[in-house]
Design an enzyme around this catalytic site. Structure first.
Site, short mmCIF file in Angstrom:
data_model
loop_
_atom_site.label_atom_id
_atom_site.label_comp_id
_atom_site.label_asym_id
_atom_site.label_seq_id
_atom_site.Cartn_x
_atom_site.Cartn_y
_atom_site.Cartn_z
N PHE A 1 -82.14 65.78 -18.34
CA PHE A 1 -81.15 65.28 -19.38
C PHE A 1 -80.89 63.63 -19.99
CE2 PHE A 1 -78.24 68.36 -16.50
CZ PHE A 1 -78.42 69.64 -17.29
N SER A 2 -80.20 63.00 -19.84
CA SER A 2 -80.79 61.54 -20.44
C SER A 2 -81.74 60.90 -20.20
CB SER A 2 -79.45 60.51 -20.61
OG SER A 2 -78.42 61.70 -21.34
N ILE A 3 -82.19 60.79 -19.13
CA ILE A 3 -83.86 60.27 -19.33
C ILE A 3 -84.62 60.85 -19.75
CG2 ILE A 3 -85.68 60.05 -17.36
CD1 ILE A 3 -83.21 60.73 -14.81
N LYS B 1 -83.89 60.42 -23.07
CA LYS B 1 -83.74 59.52 -23.36
C LYS B 1 -85.01 58.39 -23.41
CE LYS B 1 -79.10 60.16 -24.92
NZ LYS B 1 -79.08 61.23 -24.78
N TYR C 1 -72.81 54.96 -26.40
CA TYR C 1 -73.31 56.20 -25.91
C TYR C 1 -73.21 57.02 -26.79
CZ TYR C 1 -76.85 58.26 -22.54
OH TYR C 1 -77.74 59.17 -22.03
#
Lengths: 392, 392
Positions: free
Chosen positions: B114-116, B118, B218
């Site tokens: 997921f947002s890792i 990013k 965010y």
């Protein structure tokens, strides 16, 4: 600051131009056939890890050799180009003697093999049969009871394996309104997919006014059903079964992939993508009578039966005698019955896994031909393989 | 003859029960997070080939140790279970000192982070910045002119990197009617996708009545846009760029994957799936100041800036002070500003890449927590990491 784009320079179109509606058409298939996971959801078929593939072997002088193809003289290089080849690998006596890649295909690319997927699926069936986990003479409904209301109600696994199911279905590759188009949607290969599952589609198919077992009728849904049959017989999902029973013992160096439908059913009839050398290894395993570096994969008797056990009469009642006049089809492999006694797996758009047992040569050819089915080019491909086998 | 099914025995549901509508919910996420390519079309991020991962190292006695988590005593094993952990890997001083996998996750599984994603995307930006190919102070429209009619018209790459774009968008993970739901469809993550592309969606986003650069907001679409920015700056597609600039030089042992939309745009904000040890290697590279076995990946100054250069005031104007009271966010990495000065990447449903520079420990944790956002459990996760760092 926007740089020019490596993709567009390589392929001549933008990635965003490739859609679910055109991915199998030229020029888009020149990219899409190596990147099917970007078009259709896919499951991974694990190779044993840490297996480094050796560097490609240059085809060398062979590229300039002139072959007799369809009555014309043509160099190997010219034919590779004319037949929209993406990759070619040649093995002789079990050794890789030549690899060729188009500028847009890297050696590690996984290229869709279309209906050679069927030949791989049948190997899984052969492996299970060898352990007594699958009986080819059993009714299909012993494994997949939910097709009891369909054409498969009174068919055996044998009929499915040999494409002698009397199935009312045309492989109308280019007609968007056909039952075939509904099939394409069920497999998620075309726009509008995801309503009906592959399994539901198969359960709705009906029989022609003719018994099973008489004629060779090439109908892909049979092979997708075989994918479900081997899952039920083994209790494993298709991708895991392929990994355990073929990809790892084969010594395949790179993970393969298979497209799946909304329920996760594998497109066992055509959705497998592999690296070209790994495809050649499948042919070599067959040539070795069913063994590979990891041991026995299928019984030798199964390989013998696959190569020589096809029903020549059923073939004559089929529609592919133009390709192999005296051929046959057994366990999803073709016997050419040419002088070479070569046998092969064949996929649309120019996918070939060709085994010449006398010349001790295996050839894997991956292509992005414009047409799914191109009878004259199929004959040229066979002539090309025969010429190549005589020269390596 | 139908055998019992290995999948159902392992997961307690059938594969066909997992749909695009429920794949991120328990219990289905326990399988789907390791098999995202079966849910959403994906591109492959190649690791260098032939790199064999070493066998996992047992966590050993550590599993039974009692930590102080949220004021309660809890064993490591109990917390791993309570936080729906699929995999955990701990590195100390650059060595793997412990791996743990749930019964349903194999060491080679690729789990969505997921947002890792990013944080990984920002590393690509840092690498390009180091070569002068990307200017963080340049307007976004220098790279992506087609967002000129959107919120991004007057934003810089810096605003995108630090989540200080004044974007009118709520991360309403559970509301099916929101703008967020339209976003999910554009990314192909939810049913009904494929009409609008991610790029088109981004170009339609609008600004709040407030300037950029003031508050930490965010908003995931910023990071998807960063994925397009790095593609434009480099002239390479995201998956290839990630392979060349991060995955191969990092010494990642296994291919990663990223979901793509209808145009092939990567879900740079959340769609990357990797093996857990490879994720830990990313943290270790950061801890080493930007180098890995294949050499320098990002400039040391970029790593320093990422770890310590965040805007503390912007953070205070944001909504995550509950997690890190004095934290900050720079280049898509969080600085905890706890006593440890640990920094991390965080993804929904319990994905963590946690680096404690003082303890010289890196922890990668992959989970399938029930809720996308779970504030109390986030705090417990941080306490767990702090406890673990003190004991390894």
């Amino acid at each position: 600051m926007t740089s020019s784009n490596a993709f567009e320079r390589m392929f001549g179109f933008a990635r965003r131009d490739v859609t679910l509606g055109n991915w199998r058409e030229q020029p888009f298939n020149g990219w899409a056939f190596q990147n099917v996971g970007e078009m259709v959801r896919s499951a991974r078929i694990s190779a044993r890890e840490g297996n480094l593939e050796a560097a490609p072997v240059d085809l060398g002088d062979l590229l300039g050799e002139t072959l007799d193809i369809g009555g014309q003289k043509e160099t190997v290089a010219a034919f590779l180009d004319r037949s929209s080849t993406d990759a070619l690998t040649v093995m002789k006596k079990g050794r890789f003697v030549g690899d060729w890649f188009s500028p847009s295909m890297k050696p590690d690319a996984r290229h869709i093999i279309f209906s050679i997927s069927k030949s791989l699926t049948a190997i899984l069936a052969g492996s299970l049969e060898g352990e007594g986990k699958l009986d080819p003479n059993a009714p299909v409904t012993d494994y997949v009871p939910e097709v009891a209301g369909s054409v498969y109600a009174n068919a055996t696994v044998r009929h499915v394996l040999d494409m002698t199911v009397s199935l009312d279905f045309e492989e109308a590759y280019l007609d968007p309104e056909s039952l075939f188009a509904r099939y394409r949607r069920a497999t998620m290969w075309n726009p509008g997919g995801g309503e009906e599952s592959l399994r539901e589609f198969l359960a709705a198919l009906q029989q022609l006014d003719e018994p099973h077992g008489k004629a060779f009728r090439y109908r892909s849904p049979n092979s997708d059903l075989l994918g479900i049959i081997v899952e039920r017989a083994s209790g494993q999902r298709y991708a895991n079964l392929m990994s355990d029973r073929l990809w790892k013992p084969l010594g395949a160096k790179r993970d393969a992939f298979v497209t799946v439908d909304k329920e996760g059913s594998a497109r066992a009839a055509g959705g497998v993508s592999v690296a070209v050398r790994d495809l050649a290894r499948v042919g070599e395993m067959m040539r070795q009578g069913g063994t590979a570096e990891g041991g026995r994969i299928v019984p030798q008797a199964w390989v013998e039966d696959t190569i020589h056990g096809g029903d020549a009469e059923a073939w004559q009642r089929g529609t592919m005698t133009n390709l192999f006049a005296n051929g046959s089809y057994r366990n999803k492999w073709y016997q050419s019955a040419n002088a070479s006694e070569a046998y092969c797996g064949i996929g649309i758009h120019g996918q070939w896994l060709y085994v010449d047992p006398k010349a001790e040569v295996v050839i894997a050819k991956m292509s992005s031909q414009a047409l799914p089915v191109d009878d004259p080019l199929d004959l040229d491909n066979v002539a090309f393989f025969e010429g190549l086998c005589a020269r390596v």
